[in-house]
Design a protein around this motif. Structure first.
Motif, PDB file in Angstrom:
ATOM      1  N   HIS A  80      -3.309  10.020 -48.237  1.00 38.26           N
ATOM      2  CA  HIS A  80      -2.627  10.230 -49.511  1.00 38.26           C
ATOM      3  C   HIS A  80      -1.531   9.171 -49.649  1.00 38.26           C
ATOM      4  CE1 HIS A  80      -4.484  14.188 -50.064  1.00 38.26           C
ATOM      5  NE2 HIS A  80      -4.198  14.432 -48.794  1.00 38.26           N
ATOM      6  N   LEU A  81      -1.442   8.565 -50.836  1.00 41.99           N
ATOM      7  CA  LEU A  81      -0.322   7.700 -51.196  1.00 41.99           C
ATOM      8  C   LEU A  81       0.510   8.426 -52.242  1.00 41.99           C
ATOM      9  CD1 LEU A  81      -1.844   4.104 -51.549  1.00 41.99           C
ATOM     10  CD2 LEU A  81      -0.450   4.995 -49.682  1.00 41.99           C
ATOM     11  N   GLN A  82       1.813   8.366 -52.065  1.00 42.30           N
ATOM     12  CA  GLN A  82       2.694   9.182 -52.908  1.00 42.30           C
ATOM     13  C   GLN A  82       3.952   8.425 -53.293  1.00 42.30           C
ATOM     14  OE1 GLN A  82       3.530  13.270 -51.492  1.00 42.30           O
ATOM     15  NE2 GLN A  82       5.700  12.716 -51.682  1.00 42.30           N
ATOM     16  N   TRP A  83       4.471   8.732 -54.480  1.00 45.85           N
ATOM     17  CA  TRP A  83       5.816   8.376 -54.889  1.00 45.85           C
ATOM     18  C   TRP A  83       6.310   9.512 -55.786  1.00 45.85           C
ATOM     19  CZ3 TRP A  83       1.357   5.917 -56.324  1.00 45.85           C
ATOM     20  CH2 TRP A  83       1.021   5.882 -57.675  1.00 45.85           C
ATOM     21  N   PRO A  84       7.587   9.597 -56.104  1.00 49.09           N
ATOM     22  CA  PRO A  84       8.093  10.781 -56.799  1.00 49.09           C
ATOM     23  C   PRO A  84       7.287  11.122 -58.054  1.00 49.09           C
ATOM     24  CG  PRO A  84       9.930   9.487 -56.028  1.00 49.09           C
ATOM     25  CD  PRO A  84       8.691   8.692 -55.730  1.00 49.09           C
ATOM     26  N   GLY A  85       6.772  12.336 -58.076  1.00 48.27           N
ATOM     27  CA  GLY A  85       6.013  12.825 -59.223  1.00 48.27           C
ATOM     28  C   GLY A  85       4.524  12.579 -59.150  1.00 48.27           C
ATOM     29  N   GLU A  86       4.056  11.790 -58.174  1.00 48.03           N
ATOM     30  CA  GLU A  86       2.622  11.476 -58.094  1.00 48.03           C
ATOM     31  C   GLU A  86       2.151  11.449 -56.634  1.00 48.03           C
ATOM     32  OE1 GLU A  86       0.768   8.619 -60.589  1.00 48.03           O
ATOM     33  OE2 GLU A  86       2.576   8.318 -61.812  1.00 48.03           O
ATOM     34  N   ARG A  87       0.931  11.957 -56.438  1.00 44.32           N
ATOM     35  CA  ARG A  87       0.255  11.843 -55.147  1.00 44.32           C
ATOM     36  C   ARG A  87      -1.224  11.571 -55.418  1.00 44.32           C
ATOM     37  NH1 ARG A  87       0.837  16.636 -50.938  1.00 44.32           N
ATOM     38  NH2 ARG A  87       2.942  15.756 -50.809  1.00 44.32           N
ATOM     39  N   HIS A  88      -1.779  10.572 -54.712  1.00 52.31           N
ATOM     40  CA  HIS A  88      -3.162  10.163 -54.930  1.00 52.31           C
ATOM     41  C   HIS A  88      -3.889  10.091 -53.590  1.00 52.31           C
ATOM     42  CE1 HIS A  88      -2.408   8.858 -59.146  1.00 52.31           C
ATOM     43  NE2 HIS A  88      -1.190   8.629 -58.662  1.00 52.31           N
ATOM     44  N   HIS A  89      -5.140  10.498 -53.579  1.00 56.20           N
ATOM     45  CA  HIS A  89      -5.962  10.435 -52.381  1.00 56.20           C
ATOM     46  C   HIS A  89      -6.841   9.197 -52.425  1.00 56.20           C
ATOM     47  CE1 HIS A  89      -9.396  11.753 -49.683  1.00 56.20           C
ATOM     48  NE2 HIS A  89      -8.331  11.866 -48.915  1.00 56.20           N
ATOM     49  N   ILE A  90      -6.834   8.434 -51.337  1.00 57.61           N
ATOM     50  CA  ILE A  90      -7.726   7.283 -51.178  1.00 57.61           C
ATOM     51  C   ILE A  90      -8.823   7.710 -50.223  1.00 57.61           C
ATOM     52  CG2 ILE A  90      -7.911   4.852 -50.545  1.00 57.61           C
ATOM     53  CD1 ILE A  90      -6.029   5.295 -52.860  1.00 57.61           C
ATOM     54  N   ASP A  91     -10.050   7.827 -50.729  1.00 62.39           N
ATOM     55  CA  ASP A  91     -11.171   8.318 -49.929  1.00 62.39           C
ATOM     56  C   ASP A  91     -11.928   7.146 -49.318  1.00 62.39           C
ATOM     57  OD1 ASP A  91     -13.825   9.335 -49.168  1.00 62.39           O
ATOM     58  OD2 ASP A  91     -13.159  11.195 -50.146  1.00 62.39           O
ATOM     59  N   PHE A  92     -11.706   6.909 -48.027  1.00 60.08           N
ATOM     60  CA  PHE A  92     -12.333   5.780 -47.344  1.00 60.08           C
ATOM     61  C   PHE A  92     -13.855   5.900 -47.320  1.00 60.08           C
ATOM     62  CE2 PHE A  92      -8.346   5.720 -44.402  1.00 60.08           C
ATOM     63  CZ  PHE A  92      -7.578   5.243 -45.445  1.00 60.08           C
ATOM     64  N   VAL A  93     -14.341   7.102 -47.117  1.00 60.51           N
ATOM     65  CA  VAL A  93     -15.783   7.301 -46.982  1.00 60.51           C
ATOM     66  C   VAL A  93     -16.493   6.970 -48.297  1.00 60.51           C
ATOM     67  CG1 VAL A  93     -17.611   8.952 -46.448  1.00 60.51           C
ATOM     68  CG2 VAL A  93     -15.472   9.006 -45.154  1.00 60.51           C
ATOM     69  N   ASP A  94     -15.958   7.457 -49.412  1.00 55.85           N
ATOM     70  CA  ASP A  94     -16.560   7.138 -50.706  1.00 55.85           C
ATOM     71  C   ASP A  94     -16.515   5.642 -50.986  1.00 55.85           C
ATOM     72  OD1 ASP A  94     -17.160   9.761 -51.231  1.00 55.85           O
ATOM     73  OD2 ASP A  94     -15.515  10.077 -52.657  1.00 55.85           O
ATOM     74  N   LEU A  95     -15.422   4.993 -50.562  1.00 53.48           N
ATOM     75  CA  LEU A  95     -15.219   3.581 -50.896  1.00 53.48           C
ATOM     76  C   LEU A  95     -15.934   2.633 -49.942  1.00 53.48           C
ATOM     77  CD1 LEU A  95     -11.429   3.895 -51.690  1.00 53.48           C
ATOM     78  CD2 LEU A  95     -13.176   3.244 -53.356  1.00 53.48           C
ATOM     79  N   THR A  96     -16.014   2.989 -48.661  1.00 50.24           N
ATOM     80  CA  THR A  96     -16.546   2.046 -47.658  1.00 50.24           C
ATOM     81  C   THR A  96     -17.587   2.651 -46.729  1.00 50.24           C
ATOM     82  OG1 THR A  96     -14.888   2.544 -45.954  1.00 50.24           O
ATOM     83  CG2 THR A  96     -14.293   0.906 -47.620  1.00 50.24           C
ATOM     84  N   GLY A  97     -17.738   3.989 -46.756  1.00 49.62           N
ATOM     85  CA  GLY A  97     -18.653   4.636 -45.823  1.00 49.62           C
ATOM     86  C   GLY A  97     -18.103   4.771 -44.422  1.00 49.62           C
ATOM     87  N   ARG A  98     -16.795   4.538 -44.236  1.00 51.13           N
ATOM     88  CA  ARG A  98     -16.181   4.573 -42.911  1.00 51.13           C
ATOM     89  C   ARG A  98     -14.991   5.534 -42.934  1.00 51.13           C
ATOM     90  NH1 ARG A  98     -17.603  -0.016 -39.890  1.00 51.13           N
ATOM     91  NH2 ARG A  98     -15.573  -0.328 -38.910  1.00 51.13           N
ATOM     92  N   SER A  99     -14.868   6.338 -41.879  1.00 57.12           N
ATOM     93  CA  SER A  99     -13.774   7.300 -41.759  1.00 57.12           C
ATOM     94  C   SER A  99     -12.826   6.858 -40.646  1.00 57.12           C
ATOM     95  CB  SER A  99     -14.329   8.694 -41.440  1.00 57.12           C
ATOM     96  OG  SER A  99     -15.010   8.674 -40.195  1.00 57.12           O
ATOM     97  N   VAL A 100     -11.755   7.638 -40.442  1.00 52.79           N
ATOM     98  CA  VAL A 100     -10.863   7.451 -39.295  1.00 52.79           C
ATOM     99  C   VAL A 100     -10.742   8.791 -38.586  1.00 52.79           C
ATOM    100  CG1 VAL A 100      -9.568   5.553 -40.337  1.00 52.79           C
ATOM    101  CG2 VAL A 100      -8.784   7.912 -40.674  1.00 52.79           C
ATOM    102  N   TRP A 101     -10.241   8.741 -37.352  1.00 50.93           N
ATOM    103  CA  TRP A 101     -10.045   9.964 -36.567  1.00 50.93           C
ATOM    104  C   TRP A 101      -8.587  10.066 -36.144  1.00 50.93           C
ATOM    105  CZ3 TRP A 101     -13.701  13.644 -34.652  1.00 50.93           C
ATOM    106  CH2 TRP A 101     -15.012  13.437 -35.101  1.00 50.93           C
ATOM    107  N   VAL A 102      -8.032  11.259 -36.211  1.00 49.07           N
ATOM    108  CA  VAL A 102      -6.700  11.530 -35.673  1.00 49.07           C
ATOM    109  C   VAL A 102      -6.873  12.070 -34.263  1.00 49.07           C
ATOM    110  CG1 VAL A 102      -4.632  12.948 -35.901  1.00 49.07           C
ATOM    111  CG2 VAL A 102      -5.675  11.926 -37.937  1.00 49.07           C
ATOM    112  N   TYR A 103      -6.392  11.298 -33.298  1.00 43.95           N
ATOM    113  CA  TYR A 103      -6.537  11.631 -31.881  1.00 43.95           C
ATOM    114  C   TYR A 103      -5.469  10.846 -31.142  1.00 43.95           C
ATOM    115  CZ  TYR A 103      -9.132  12.788 -27.554  1.00 43.95           C
ATOM    116  OH  TYR A 103      -9.536  13.281 -26.323  1.00 43.95           O
ATOM    117  N   GLY A 104      -4.495  11.544 -30.593  1.00 38.68           N
ATOM    118  CA  GLY A 104      -3.332  10.883 -30.023  1.00 38.68           C
ATOM    119  C   GLY A 104      -3.656   9.956 -28.865  1.00 38.68           C
ATOM    120  N   GLN A 105      -2.848   8.903 -28.728  1.00 39.39           N
ATOM    121  CA  GLN A 105      -3.038   7.972 -27.608  1.00 39.39           C
ATOM    122  C   GLN A 105      -2.934   8.694 -26.275  1.00 39.39           C
ATOM    123  OE1 GLN A 105      -1.090   4.123 -27.756  1.00 39.39           O
ATOM    124  NE2 GLN A 105      -0.538   4.280 -25.591  1.00 39.39           N
TER     125      GLN A 105
END
Length: 395
Positions: A80-105
């Motif tokens: 999500h990208l946000q600034w006061p009054g707005e929040r937008h979702h950038i969907d990597f999978v729809d745009l590029t077919g590639r995801s990311v994973w949250v997994y701590g070092q």
């Protein structure tokens, strides 16, 4: 008396880069010895990165290191990208077919330690006076003193410096052949870990007049959050209540019904923001990987992923070098790795300068314009998604 050990590759540093390199080499029948200045407990507990690129996960899967990641990590489609009054979702999978994973070092490090222990990997922790020797010969070596005061020399056919920005490897390359590029940003991150379930499904990157804020996570029960603060800030200046108040304000608590849930803070730290690239990433048979060669601000989630990409390129180069005497990949390693390093350095700078606020109101208008473009233009969103989810390792 000095104890002499002979191996194919001496690896300085037992963090993710060094341990993954030893794993990749072993899969191709190449032996290594790992030498680490810190204790195993210290290395395993360092709280660092938490987002893995698509290419990083692909590499871990290919060498049998992704079972726990896939069972306990979280696959995210975007941010999500946000600034006061707005929040937008950038969907990597729809745009590029590639995801990311949250997994701590820390979790990835546990997996690497377990895998290398099961394989009988030789690792020397708490080594002092670690010094590479004779990198411009066919027989480089590394000397060190172990935790019991015994002197060692590891003779190898190559040395890999995976020991970070303050390790001895980068210092071993003569100053006359080194080029250094650096950018120090005029702000830092105050980062906290909190024992509370994340208040968001995916990471929030927030522009705010008071400064950048970020909501990340380490697990379903642990949140990782950041605030932009001035350089030189002490954690003592920030009480837990002050941190949660600033996070709520900058992340938009109450905006469109969204709420930030506070919880017990278990760790605080201040992280300076800088970019640093040191070239070349090779001197003779001494090869640098990860933070030993480059550092990026964490805004683009590139540090750990760059280290993985480096060793993903370095491993086959070392296999060819020590097993076949073929130096072509070794000769190309620095230039090939640096193409990705500079691409990720630019992306990290771009994300950082788009989201962190300063004193110039003109800059603020430019930042908001750029955020609106990224969140409303498919071309802009695709560029962010392509870089964030990660380019192929050898692009």
């Amino acid at each position: 008396m000095t104890q002499i050990t002979t191996t194919d590759v001496a690896i300085i540093g037992a963090g993710p880069a060094g341990m993954l390199l030893s794993h990749l080499l072993a899969a191709q029948g190449v032996e290594s010895v790992v030498i680490e200045a810190r204790s195993e407990a210290y290395v395993a507990s360092r709280i660092r990165a938490g987002v893995l690129e698509h290419s990083t996960v692909d590499l871990l899967r290919s060498v049998g290191l992704a079972d726990r990641l896939e069972a306990e990590g979280e696959e995210h489609r975007g941010i999500h990208l946000q600034w006061p009054g707005e929040r937008h979702h950038i969907d990597f999978v729809d745009l590029t077919g590639r995801s990311v994973w949250v997994y701590g070092q820390t979790e990835l490090q546990k997996d690497l330690i377990a895998a290398r222990a099961a394989a009988g990997q030789r690792i020397h922790y708490e080594a002092s006076d670690v010094t590479p020797h004779d990198p411009r010969t066919a027989s480089p070596s590394v000397t060190f003193t172990d935790s019991d005061g015994r002197a060692h020399r590891v003779r190898a056919r190559a040395v890999a410096g995976c020991d970070g920005s303050f390790g001895p490897s980068r210092a071993a390359i003569p100053a006359e052949v080194v080029n250094t590029w650096e950018r120090v940003h005029p702000y830092s991150w105050l980062g906290v870990l909190a024992d509370v379930a994340p208040s968001t499904d995916e990471l929030i990157y927030a522009w705010h007049p008071d400064g950048f804020a970020m909501h990340s996570m380490r697990s379903a029960t642990v949140s990782r959050l950041y605030l932009q603060v001035p350089n030189g800030t002490s954690v003592d200046e920030w009480s837990d209540d002050r941190i949660w108040e600033a996070l709520a304000d900058r992340l938009g608590h109450g905006q469109d019904g969204w709420t930030l849930t506070p919880g017990p803070i278990t760790d605080k730290g201040v992280l300076p923001m800088r970019s640093h690239v040191r070239t070349p990433m090779r001197d003779g048979r001494l090869f640098l990987a990860g933070d030993a060669a480059h550092i990026v601000p964490p805004t683009g989630a590139k540090g750990l992923n760059l280290a993985v990409a480096d060793v993903g390129l370095l491993a086959p180069a070392l296999v060819d070098l020590v097993r076949r005497g073929d130096e072509r990949l070794a000769d190309a390693y620095s230039d090939t790795a640096l193409r990705r390093v500079w691409r990720c350095t630019h992306f990290s700078w771009w994300m950082t300068t788009m989201l962190h606020t300063g004193e110039d109101p003109f800059d603020a208008r430019l930042q908001l314009s750029q955020l609106r473009w990224v969140t409303t233009s498919e071309a802009g969103a695709t560029g962010l998604a392509e870089n964030y989810a990660g380019l192929p390792i050898g692009f």
